[in-house]
Write a protein that holds these residues in place. Structure first.
Motif, mmCIF file in Angstrom:
data_model
loop_
_atom_site.group_PDB
_atom_site.id
_atom_site.type_symbol
_atom_site.label_atom_id
_atom_site.label_comp_id
_atom_site.label_asym_id
_atom_site.label_seq_id
_atom_site.Cartn_x
_atom_site.Cartn_y
_atom_site.Cartn_z
ATOM 1 N N LEU A 9 0.827 -1.207 0.000
ATOM 2 C CA LEU A 9 0.000 0.000 0.000
ATOM 3 C C LEU A 9 0.864 1.261 0.000
ATOM 4 N N ILE A 10 1.953 1.236 0.766
ATOM 5 C CA ILE A 10 2.844 2.402 0.800
ATOM 6 C C ILE A 10 3.491 2.611 -0.570
ATOM 7 N N VAL A 11 3.917 1.533 -1.192
ATOM 8 C CA VAL A 11 4.533 1.642 -2.519
ATOM 9 C C VAL A 11 3.523 2.183 -3.529
ATOM 10 N N ARG A 12 2.300 1.675 -3.480
ATOM 11 C CA ARG A 12 1.265 2.165 -4.397
ATOM 12 C C ARG A 12 0.931 3.630 -4.093
ATOM 13 N N THR A 13 0.990 4.005 -2.812
ATOM 14 C CA THR A 13 0.758 5.396 -2.429
ATOM 15 C C THR A 13 1.854 6.288 -3.003
ATOM 16 N N SER A 14 3.078 5.781 -3.026
ATOM 17 C CA SER A 14 4.180 6.570 -3.589
ATOM 18 C C SER A 14 3.963 6.847 -5.071
ATOM 19 N N MET A 15 3.132 6.007 -5.723
ATOM 20 C CA MET A 15 2.792 6.209 -7.130
ATOM 21 C C MET A 15 1.487 7.012 -7.259
ATOM 22 N N ALA A 20 -5.194 3.067 -2.850
ATOM 23 C CA ALA A 20 -4.241 2.455 -1.928
ATOM 24 C C ALA A 20 -4.049 3.344 -0.702
ATOM 25 N N PHE A 21 -4.008 4.651 -0.927
ATOM 26 C CA PHE A 21 -3.849 5.594 0.178
ATOM 27 C C PHE A 21 -5.053 5.527 1.113
ATOM 28 N N ASP A 22 -6.243 5.455 0.542
ATOM 29 C CA ASP A 22 -7.463 5.348 1.334
ATOM 30 C C ASP A 22 -7.444 4.080 2.189
ATOM 31 N N LEU A 23 -7.042 2.972 1.594
ATOM 32 C CA LEU A 23 -6.972 1.711 2.332
ATOM 33 C C LEU A 23 -5.873 1.763 3.397
ATOM 34 N N LEU A 24 -4.750 2.376 3.071
ATOM 35 C CA LEU A 24 -3.660 2.538 4.053
ATOM 36 C C LEU A 24 -4.161 3.350 5.240
ATOM 37 N N TYR A 25 -4.907 4.397 4.967
ATOM 38 C CA TYR A 25 -5.475 5.214 6.040
ATOM 39 C C TYR A 25 -6.410 4.384 6.916
ATOM 40 N N LYS A 26 -7.299 3.647 6.281
ATOM 41 C CA LYS A 26 -8.264 2.840 7.043
ATOM 42 C C LYS A 26 -7.570 1.792 7.905
ATOM 43 N N GLN A 27 -6.482 1.221 7.418
ATOM 44 C CA GLN A 27 -5.793 0.145 8.132
ATOM 45 C C GLN A 27 -4.859 0.642 9.236
ATOM 46 N N VAL A 53 0.156 14.054 9.370
ATOM 47 C CA VAL A 53 0.992 12.862 9.188
ATOM 48 C C VAL A 53 0.630 12.173 7.873
ATOM 49 N N PHE A 54 -0.655 12.049 7.599
ATOM 50 C CA PHE A 54 -1.046 11.378 6.361
ATOM 51 C C PHE A 54 -0.726 12.227 5.131
ATOM 52 N N VAL A 55 -0.709 13.532 5.275
ATOM 53 C CA VAL A 55 -0.235 14.377 4.162
ATOM 54 C C VAL A 55 1.245 14.090 3.914
ATOM 55 N N LYS A 56 2.015 13.985 5.000
ATOM 56 C CA LYS A 56 3.439 13.652 4.858
ATOM 57 C C LYS A 56 3.625 12.285 4.212
ATOM 58 N N ILE A 57 2.822 11.330 4.631
ATOM 59 C CA ILE A 57 2.935 9.982 4.063
ATOM 60 C C ILE A 57 2.629 10.032 2.563
ATOM 61 N N TRP A 58 1.601 10.780 2.193
ATOM 62 C CA TRP A 58 1.253 10.914 0.768
ATOM 63 C C TRP A 58 2.428 11.532 -0.005
ATOM 64 N N MET A 59 3.036 12.544 0.576
ATOM 65 C CA MET A 59 4.113 13.261 -0.115
ATOM 66 C C MET A 59 5.441 12.495 -0.097
ATOM 67 N N LYS A 60 5.677 11.713 0.941
ATOM 68 C CA LYS A 60 6.999 11.100 1.125
ATOM 69 C C LYS A 60 6.982 9.577 1.100
ATOM 70 N N ALA A 79 4.789 9.455 12.297
ATOM 71 C CA ALA A 79 3.798 10.040 13.209
ATOM 72 C C ALA A 79 4.457 10.581 14.478
ATOM 73 N N ARG A 80 5.305 9.795 15.059
ATOM 74 C CA ARG A 80 5.972 10.203 16.299
ATOM 75 C C ARG A 80 6.820 11.445 16.082
ATOM 76 N N ASN A 81 7.615 11.447 15.021
ATOM 77 C CA ASN A 81 8.483 12.598 14.749
ATOM 78 C C ASN A 81 7.660 13.858 14.477
ATOM 79 N N HIS A 82 6.564 13.696 13.778
ATOM 80 C CA HIS A 82 5.712 14.855 13.507
ATOM 81 C C HIS A 82 5.108 15.391 14.815
ATOM 82 N N ALA A 83 4.649 14.511 15.675
ATOM 83 C CA ALA A 83 4.065 14.949 16.946
ATOM 84 C C ALA A 83 5.111 15.662 17.801
#
Length: 179
Positions: A9-15, A20-27, A53-60, A79-83
């Motif tokens: 899901l993370i790899v697909r999100t990077s594309m 995939a991002f929606d499912l990654l969020y839900k999980q 955090v999820f914006v960062k995940i989408w971007m990175k 998440a931890r580093n962002h907090a």
């Protein structure tokens, strides 16, 4: 969900795959929300942080592929580093520089400097009694701030030999200073 599924899901999100991002969020959002809440200790703040955090995940998300972490560890680290960054950004700026005028000068006074000067002379005399390379190693370690590894490399001796040189040299210095 298995780690390899989250990795996919993370790899697909990077594309930029929105499904995939929606499912990654839900999980993973519940776990990441818990991380944010534990660090920030405020539900509203943790909810905002989770969105960021999820914006960062989408971007990175493309950076995950080069990391050696498990997928959930990588997400938790984001998440931890962002907090933590949010907490740091809230801190008040440093105190006014004028407050430093009230801080006492830690430097020694004239009497202490005179005593230290006499002690320094004794130490330098004792250093002269050591073998030249041992004295240079002691000066490098304790006056120059060089590490044992740096000294071992400079003198072309094994690290444990350098440790022995310094330990024995300090014992000789102590004997000399006690005379």
């Amino acid at each position: 969900m298995a780690p390899q599924d989250i990795s996919k899901l993370i790899v697909r999100t990077s594309m930029k795959d929105r499904a995939a991002f929606d499912l990654l969020y839900k999980q993973t959002s519940a776990k990441l929300f818990g991380v944010c809440l534990r660090v920030l200790r405020d539900r509203g703040d943790a909810e905002e942080a989770l969105q960021e955090v999820f914006v960062k995940i989408w971007m990175k998300a493309d950076r995950f592929a080069v990391s050696d972490l498990s997928p959930i560890s990588w997400l938790v680290a984001v998440a931890r580093n962002h907090a933590i960054d949010r907490i740091r950004s809230r801190r008040s700026p440093s105190a006014n520089i004028d407050m430093a005028l009230d801080v006492a000068d830690p430097a020694p006074g004239p009497e202490a400097m005179a005593v230290a000067g006499g002690e320094a002379e004794r130490i330098y005399h004792c250093l002269d009694e050591l073998e030249q390379d041992r004295a240079a190693a002691v000066r490098g370690a304790y006056l120059g701030g060089e590490s044992y590894a740096e000294l071992a490399e400079r003198f072309k001796v094994p690290l444990n030999t350098m440790r022995t040189w310094l330990r024995r040299s300090l014992l000789k210095l102590r004997e000399c200073l006690e005379r």
